[in-house]
Design an enzyme around this catalytic site. Structure first.
Site, PDB file in Angstrom:
ATOM      1  N   THR A 219       0.852  -1.193   0.000  1.00 27.67           N
ATOM      2  CA  THR A 219       0.000   0.000   0.000  1.00 27.67           C
ATOM      3  C   THR A 219       0.889   1.246   0.000  1.00 27.67           C
ATOM      4  OG1 THR A 219      -1.747  -1.186   1.169  1.00 27.67           O
ATOM      5  CG2 THR A 219      -1.840   1.218   1.234  1.00 27.67           C
ATOM      6  N   HIS A 222       2.670   1.657  -3.373  1.00 30.09           N
ATOM      7  CA  HIS A 222       1.721   2.202  -4.350  1.00 30.09           C
ATOM      8  C   HIS A 222       1.489   3.702  -4.118  1.00 30.09           C
ATOM      9  CE1 HIS A 222      -2.208   1.909  -6.707  1.00 30.09           C
ATOM     10  NE2 HIS A 222      -2.441   2.983  -5.971  1.00 30.09           N
ATOM     11  N   GLU A 223       1.190   4.077  -2.883  1.00 34.91           N
ATOM     12  CA  GLU A 223       0.863   5.485  -2.602  1.00 34.91           C
ATOM     13  C   GLU A 223       2.067   6.396  -2.835  1.00 34.91           C
ATOM     14  OE1 GLU A 223      -2.072   6.420  -2.457  1.00 34.91           O
ATOM     15  OE2 GLU A 223      -3.042   4.499  -2.047  1.00 34.91           O
ATOM     16  N   HIS A 226       2.362   7.346  -6.333  1.00 30.92           N
ATOM     17  CA  HIS A 226       1.573   8.545  -6.673  1.00 30.92           C
ATOM     18  C   HIS A 226       2.301   9.807  -6.239  1.00 30.92           C
ATOM     19  CE1 HIS A 226      -2.015   6.514  -8.000  1.00 30.92           C
ATOM     20  NE2 HIS A 226      -2.276   5.966  -6.824  1.00 30.92           N
ATOM     21  N   GLN A 250      -4.947  -0.443 -20.092  1.00 34.30           N
ATOM     22  CA  GLN A 250      -5.680  -1.422 -19.302  1.00 34.30           C
ATOM     23  C   GLN A 250      -7.139  -0.983 -19.230  1.00 34.30           C
ATOM     24  OE1 GLN A 250      -3.059  -2.991 -16.058  1.00 34.30           O
ATOM     25  NE2 GLN A 250      -4.882  -2.708 -14.776  1.00 34.30           N
ATOM     26  N   ASP A 284      -1.241  -7.576  -2.283  1.00 30.74           N
ATOM     27  CA  ASP A 284       0.194  -7.318  -2.062  1.00 30.74           C
ATOM     28  C   ASP A 284       1.069  -8.435  -2.631  1.00 30.74           C
ATOM     29  OD1 ASP A 284      -0.497  -5.005  -0.797  1.00 30.74           O
ATOM     30  OD2 ASP A 284       0.633  -5.406   1.044  1.00 30.74           O
TER      31      ASP A 284
HETATM   32 ZN    ZN Z   1      -3.603   4.590  -6.245  1.00 27.94          ZN
END
Ligand code: ZN
Length: 414
Positions: A219, A222-223, A226, A250, A284
């Site tokens: 998590t 991923h964040e 960003h 996608q 994950d």
């Molecule tokens: Zn995201």
């Protein structure tokens, strides 16, 4: 008998619904957050100080270090995650962003040549915003039982915890998000006091309170993707694109863990979706790569003019800087007889010594309170004038020489 079977079936379906809904916890609220908080110009809405002024470009292949401060906001004991859990998250971030993750071996052969070592690492800050030593971890009780993705946790006035200077620290708030949403991030160029990522406390790290299937620290991987400028693979649109050349278009996000290949009408070839990419919504254990294009994009924002360029100057993970920058008194033992005047000073300072070997041939460094070197100069004469007119007002430390033969002098620029 029949009745018991039905009860059992009912119980199983309830368990199934529960498991599915927990597995379908909102993986990431960043896009929803972005729609509500569009990004303004990154450099215009934050004060540019000497310490945050861009001074250099990235060097090809350099490992970029990002100092991190963790704000743990807890309303009960479970939410007050342990430092061991925090360290496990740092470890998995450093594995994922350096392609040291052992499950990199699981990347399908078709995508393996695209998998990248982003050469980005994360360290807990060792110097706080006022120049004092810190562990980089804050544990703070809050009366809030849960938080929505609307930034309350980023403000002490709302019973959260204020961000540290986001030009120098990556702020990570670990707290209980409403509805067990897993996390969200600001994008590069966001408002400085809201800049950072927020992660659900039981999806952070790889030990302690983490809960399957979000138990491998992805998590945060991923964040922070960003936070470093990456979009979701599907571009948050039907058959959309993330603007990165080597990640295929996608149709939508993927949940759980599809088997390879997962193709749709949007697939450009038989390899289908790159669902094992950290910027999808898979479990994950299913994720294991950033692409080379994504790595280039993330590194590009550290270049001159990029939204995170100031991080190249951030020395807040260097504990040596605590000692030489934040020490309020001059070292007691020194044979060097150097005078600095005037102090306080406005336009320039003079360094002078009766003994020529004290200064000549030595390097003088002017450091700000964060340990960042703002001036470095080789001394060629017994009396030297250093221009400081361009420095912001504040306390600085002058360090002359290296090793045992050195002297630190504090001065004030007015
Ligand atoms: Zn995201």
């Amino acid at each position: 008998m029949e009745f018991h079977k039905e009860i059992r079936l009912l119980a199983y379906s309830l368990i199934f619904i529960f498991i599915s809904s927990s597995a379908n916890a909102q993986r990431c609220d960043t896009y929803e957050y972005f729609k509500k908080h569009p990004v303004t110009n990154s450099l215009s809405n934050s004060r540019v100080t000497e310490a945050t002024k861009p001074t250099r470009d990235t060097i090809s292949n350099e490992v970029i270090t990002i100092p991190v401060v963790i704000h743990v906001l807890y309303n009960n004991a479970a939410q007050n995650i342990s430092d061991a859990q925090i360290l496990s998250q740092l470890q998995s971030l450093n594995n994922d962003y350096r392609k040291f993750n052992t499950d990199a071996a699981n990347t399908p052969r078709a995508f393996a040549p695209l998998a990248a070592d982003a050469r980005i690492v994360f360290c807990l800050a060792k110097i706080d915003a006022s120049g004092k030593a810190t562990t980089g971890i804050i544990h703070k009780y809050t009366s809030e039982q849960s938080w929505t993705a609307d930034d309350g946790m980023k403000f002490s006035a709302q019973d959260g915890d204020n961000a540290w200077d986001s030009k120098r620290y990556l702020n990570i708030w670990v707290c209980n998000l409403f509805g067990r949403s897993l996390g969200y991030s600001s994008l590069p160029g966001s408002q400085a006091d809201k800049d950072g990522v927020v992660i659900q406390f039981d999806a952070f790290g790889t030990t302690g309170t983490v809960t399957y299937p979000f138990n491998k620290g992805r998590t945060a991987t991923h964040e922070i993707g960003h936070w470093l400028g990456l979009k979701h693979l599907w571009g948050d649109a039907n058959c959309g694109d993330d603007g990165i050349a080597d990640t295929p278009p996608q149709q939508n996000f993927n949940n759980g863990c599809p088997s390879f290949p997962h193709t749709t009408s949007c697939s450009i070839n038989g390899n289908g979706d790159m669902f094992m990419n950290f910027m999808d919504f898979t479990d994950d254990a299913c994720m294991n790569m950033f692409s080379k294009g994504q790595a280039m994009k993330m590194r590009s924002i550290f270049a001159t003019g990029g939204a995170r360029n100031t991080f190249l100057n951030s020395a807040v993970c260097d504990s040596n800087s605590v000692q030489h920058s934040a020490m309020p008194v001059e070292p007691a033992v020194t044979k060097m007889m150097i005078s600095l005047f005037p102090n306080p000073a406005i336009k320039f300072i003079n360094l002078e010594s009766k003994n020529s070997s004290d200064l000549i041939g030595k390097t003088v460094k002017v450091c700000n309170i964060y340990g960042g070197v703002v001036i470095s100069q080789l001394l060629l004469t017994q009396k030297t004038t250093i221009t400081i007119q361009h420095l912001p007002v504040g306390v600085y430390f002058i360090k002359i020489g290296e090793g045992k033969e050195n002297k630190t002098i504090r001065f004030v620029k007015e």
